[in-house]
Write a protein that holds these residues in place. Structure first.
Motif: not given
Length: 90
Positions: A8-9, A12, A53, A56, A68, A71-72, A74-75
């Motif tokens: 996950a990292s 990111i 964080t 980021l 966010t 993260f979007d 990332y998703m």
């Protein structure tokens, strides 16, 4: 031995690289933005270590986007990877 961070990292870091590239921001500029050295920033962008964080948040602000949105990104990358796995399996 080069220890990699959790997946996950790492994703990111992929999202940060992608968004920074879209903004034409290089590693030197990212290092200045987060107030860190070039080697610190490189270790995070390359997946050797995870961003925190605070880093980021500073990056998102410099890219003129809410945190966010990183993260979007990332998703979105995750969905593309999953789709690729399903296409290859078919």
């Amino acid at each position: 031995m080069n220890k990699q961070i959790d997946p996950a990292s790492s994703r990111i870091a992929d999202a940060v690289r992608a968004q920074a590239a879209r903004a034409h921001m290089d590693i030197n500029e990212l290092a200045v933005v987060i107030g860190r050295s070039q080697s610190y920033t490189y270790d995070r962008l390359s997946g050797r270590k995870a961003f925190n964080t605070e880093d980021l948040s500073k990056i998102a602000a410099a890219l003129h986007m809410p945190l966010t949105m990183l993260f979007d990104s990332y998703m979105l990358g995750e969905r593309i990877r999953e789709h690729g796995k399903h296409v290859k399996a078919a």
